[in-house]
Design an enzyme around this catalytic site. Sequence first.
Site, PDB file in Angstrom:
ATOM      1  N   ARG A 186     -12.414 -19.406 -13.278  1.00  0.00           N
ATOM      2  CA  ARG A 186     -12.080 -18.910 -14.620  1.00  0.00           C
ATOM      3  C   ARG A 186     -13.190 -19.370 -15.540  1.00  0.00           C
ATOM      4  O   ARG A 186     -13.643 -20.520 -15.466  1.00  0.00           O
ATOM      5  CB  ARG A 186     -10.752 -19.450 -15.115  1.00  0.00           C
ATOM      6  CG  ARG A 186     -10.587 -19.179 -16.615  1.00  0.00           C
ATOM      7  CD  ARG A 186      -9.207 -19.350 -17.107  1.00  0.00           C
ATOM      8  NE  ARG A 186      -8.355 -18.290 -16.613  1.00  0.00           N
ATOM      9  CZ  ARG A 186      -7.103 -18.120 -17.030  1.00  0.00           C
ATOM     10  NH1 ARG A 186      -6.577 -18.941 -17.914  1.00  0.00           N
ATOM     11  NH2 ARG A 186      -6.367 -17.150 -16.549  1.00  0.00           N
ATOM     12  N   HIS A 212      -8.736  -9.786 -15.508  1.00  0.00           N
ATOM     13  CA  HIS A 212      -7.913 -10.797 -14.855  1.00  0.00           C
ATOM     14  C   HIS A 212      -7.264 -10.104 -13.647  1.00  0.00           C
ATOM     15  O   HIS A 212      -6.068  -9.823 -13.638  1.00  0.00           O
ATOM     16  CB  HIS A 212      -6.854 -11.291 -15.852  1.00  0.00           C
ATOM     17  CG  HIS A 212      -6.177 -12.571 -15.435  1.00  0.00           C
ATOM     18  ND1 HIS A 212      -6.411 -13.190 -14.229  1.00  0.00           N
ATOM     19  CD2 HIS A 212      -5.263 -13.329 -16.069  1.00  0.00           C
ATOM     20  CE1 HIS A 212      -5.672 -14.270 -14.152  1.00  0.00           C
ATOM     21  NE2 HIS A 212      -4.962 -14.381 -15.256  1.00  0.00           N
ATOM     22  N   LYS A 266     -24.142 -31.341 -17.680  1.00  0.00           N
ATOM     23  CA  LYS A 266     -25.560 -31.738 -17.647  1.00  0.00           C
ATOM     24  C   LYS A 266     -26.483 -30.535 -17.837  1.00  0.00           C
ATOM     25  O   LYS A 266     -27.689 -30.665 -17.743  1.00  0.00           O
ATOM     26  CB  LYS A 266     -25.880 -32.400 -16.302  1.00  0.00           C
ATOM     27  CG  LYS A 266     -25.112 -33.683 -16.055  1.00  0.00           C
ATOM     28  CD  LYS A 266     -25.408 -34.185 -14.637  1.00  0.00           C
ATOM     29  CE  LYS A 266     -24.461 -35.302 -14.260  1.00  0.00           C
ATOM     30  NZ  LYS A 266     -24.444 -35.520 -12.806  1.00  0.00           N
ATOM     31  N   ARG A 292      -1.016 -22.090 -15.355  1.00  0.00           N
ATOM     32  CA  ARG A 292      -0.390 -21.162 -14.430  1.00  0.00           C
ATOM     33  C   ARG A 292      -1.351 -20.643 -13.360  1.00  0.00           C
ATOM     34  O   ARG A 292      -1.094 -20.761 -12.167  1.00  0.00           O
ATOM     35  CB  ARG A 292       0.110 -19.996 -15.275  1.00  0.00           C
ATOM     36  CG  ARG A 292       1.106 -19.107 -14.696  1.00  0.00           C
ATOM     37  CD  ARG A 292       1.533 -18.162 -15.809  1.00  0.00           C
ATOM     38  NE  ARG A 292       1.630 -18.877 -17.080  1.00  0.00           N
ATOM     39  CZ  ARG A 292       2.696 -19.567 -17.448  1.00  0.00           C
ATOM     40  NH1 ARG A 292       3.742 -19.612 -16.680  1.00  0.00           N
ATOM     41  NH2 ARG A 292       2.717 -20.198 -18.608  1.00  0.00           N
ATOM     42  N   THR A 293      -2.444 -20.079 -13.803  1.00  0.00           N
ATOM     43  CA  THR A 293      -3.351 -19.426 -12.853  1.00  0.00           C
ATOM     44  C   THR A 293      -3.959 -20.452 -11.891  1.00  0.00           C
ATOM     45  O   THR A 293      -4.015 -20.234 -10.685  1.00  0.00           O
ATOM     46  CB  THR A 293      -4.462 -18.663 -13.606  1.00  0.00           C
ATOM     47  OG1 THR A 293      -3.845 -17.803 -14.549  1.00  0.00           O
ATOM     48  CG2 THR A 293      -5.306 -17.847 -12.667  1.00  0.00           C
TER      49      THR A 293
END
Lengths: 307, 140
Positions: free
Chosen positions: A104, A132, A83, A54-55
Amino acid sequence: MLKGRNLIDPSDLSMEEIDEIMGLTREIVNNPKEFAHVCDGMLLGSLFYEPSTRTRLSFEAAMLRLGGKVVGFSEPGSSSVQKGESLNDTLRTVGAYTDIIVMRHPKEGAPKLGADLCPVPLINAGDGGHQHPTQTLTDLYTILESKGSLDNLVLGFCGDLQFGRTVHSLIKAMSRYKNVKFVLISPVELEVPEYIKTEILDKNEVEYIEVERLEDVIDTLDILYMTRVQKERFFNEVDYIRLKDSYILDLKKLEKAKKDLAILHPLPRVNEIKVEVDSDPRAKYFKQVKNGMFVRMALIAKLLGVK
Amino acid sequence: MILKITTINKGIVIDHIQAGKGLKLFHFLKLDEADFTVALIMNASSKKLGRKDIIKIEDVIDLDLTMIGFLDPNMTVNIIEDDKIIEKIKLTLPEKLEGILSCKNPRCITRDERDAVHKFVLLDKEKGIYKCEYCDHIYS
């Protein structure tokens, strides 16, 4: 002035700046075509260190609808993180290619740490169970759109109020508005954390009550914010069986609710809102999802300084 | 040469250190690496504390002591010149701590990210509560 700024925590924004973003969101909702090219030639770096549907899609759709383009990764396995590159180095590198970054990260505080050296505006799209902020802006816009104001409201939060970051952020944000009251509906085990009560509610002298059953208070609410209660969060089976139905919203419970109640949910839902509720005009959660994209369009445009 | 630990005519005396904490403070101030004269006195008798530790630093008065209030705000720091106390520094809890505490939240980014400096800000002066600047985890 929002141009060039980061958005890491909802409290990074003053009430005036929130008003500014809400106002631009409304303009975009009313006339999206007018904004279809404001980010022509600009690039969004979309860095998702953990999966999100969704985000991520709402941010990417937001940038594309503004005329911009998107580069990035949707899981760290496909990036140089694998890495062993540090977060700061990744952000400095991606910042060299792009105009704005959304990130995120599963670790709490990652965007705050990264923002110090990131050369372009950085938006926190969720850091672990911490913050959020764009969900909070989405919630605020949906409340504003439904009720016409963010003042003089009784907000009910129902379900898991302990672990829900969206609940904490929204309580924090709404505590700044006039004559707002909270009804916190949860099992004792899943009450809002103590710091929310002492640092936010008590400090700002915000009125609130804590109850265990939605049925007892649903008639008093202007906004009902539902969240999911997971069985494994309960300490014992007896309490789960006693209370589980109390956190499931159905049409029967809604009979007692106000006619202009607005029901919100950050989604995804599992079973805490019965599908029969979806067609009730009070259900605003799918509207809320769409608002999320418009709010993110407004935010990107503001931070890039194109509107 | 006999080390002078009773009086100094120029330097710093950190007094009323809680007994047993002197060595920690000694290391914290990196006095074990000092090229000037320093003395650590442990378990000295004290009217106020019963037993106390004392640190005496000779000829140096420009040490950065801003962070030591965090270790024990009840210590007293006297700056001495010409055999006289010219300044008594009142210790308080510092508003910010950098690189002193480590965040205990296993989900905090500072636990994973190399070169990340752990930073804390003072939340409650009276209760001595700090929070992690990154994840808001409380330390008290």
